[in-house]
Design an enzyme around this catalytic site. Structure first.
Site, mmCIF file in Angstrom:
data_model
loop_
_atom_site.group_PDB
_atom_site.id
_atom_site.type_symbol
_atom_site.label_atom_id
_atom_site.label_comp_id
_atom_site.label_asym_id
_atom_site.label_seq_id
_atom_site.Cartn_x
_atom_site.Cartn_y
_atom_site.Cartn_z
ATOM 1 C CD GLU A 41 -4.823 1.501 -2.360
ATOM 2 O OE1 GLU A 41 -5.782 1.002 -1.767
ATOM 3 O OE2 GLU A 41 -4.185 2.486 -1.944
ATOM 4 C CG ASP B 38 -1.855 1.162 1.272
ATOM 5 O OD1 ASP B 38 -2.236 1.671 0.199
ATOM 6 O OD2 ASP B 38 -2.223 1.589 2.387
ATOM 7 C CG ASP C 284 -0.565 3.321 5.910
ATOM 8 O OD1 ASP C 284 -1.262 3.802 5.005
ATOM 9 O OD2 ASP C 284 -0.185 3.969 6.896
#
EC number: 3.1.21.10
Length: 169
Positions: free
Chosen positions: A71, A11, A143
């Site tokens: 992501e 992420d 995160d």
């Protein structure tokens, strides 16, 4: 017996980049590790990107994943923030690519739909389902939890994704 695949979810963010590693075999999921890389806000942009790159390459060498899920970047009204996120995302794509891992990208809504069943869930729902799917999971930030969710998402989509990659090659 099904082959075990080790997946890292990433992420990306300039301040904090979450990472999470799982093992996936058939219908079995196992938590391996998760954490958060941070860059020093007092440093210039190039130095901060180097910090993230070094951190990710160290994690890749330590845990030896076979596939990576990152992501997909979103665009918001703050162009500067979007650009910085894009630069951190480039590092998140580069590090596993240089380690010769196949890298797959997932939009936030696809991750949410894969993990909680709907595309517009909140962070708490994601964290709860990560704990349900990976009962031994420990994460130090949202995160890291999001990175684990990315790895989980990839575990459910990897057969179709690898098939699609072969067709496109």
């Amino acid at each position: 017996m099904a082959e075990t695949i080790r997946i890292i979810g990433i992420d990306p963010g300039l301040r904090r980049t979450g990472w999470g590693v799982i093992d996936f075999s058939g219908n079995r999921l196992q938590f391996v590790a998760a954490g958060t890389l941070t860059s020093d806000a007092r440093c210039d942009l190039a130095s901060r990107l180097c910090q993230l790159y070094k951190g990710l390459t160290d994690i890749l060498h330590q845990f030896m994943p076979q596939e990576a899920a990152v992501e997909h970047v979103f665009v918001n009204k703050d162009a500067t923030a979007t650009l910085k996120l894009g630069q951190a995302r480039a590092i998140a794509l580069l590090a596993p690519a240089q380690a010769n891992l196949p890298v797959f990208e997932y939009a936030p809504n696809k991750v949410k739909k894969s993990v909680i069943g709907v595309g517009h869930g909140d962070k708490e729902q994601i964290h709860m389902m990560v704990k349900v799917l990976l009962p031994r999971a420990e994460f130090d930030s949202s995160d890291a939890a999001d990175a684990l969710a990315l790895a989980l998402c990839h575990s459910t989509h990897r057969i179709g994704a690898s098939y699609h990659a072969r067709i496109m090659a």
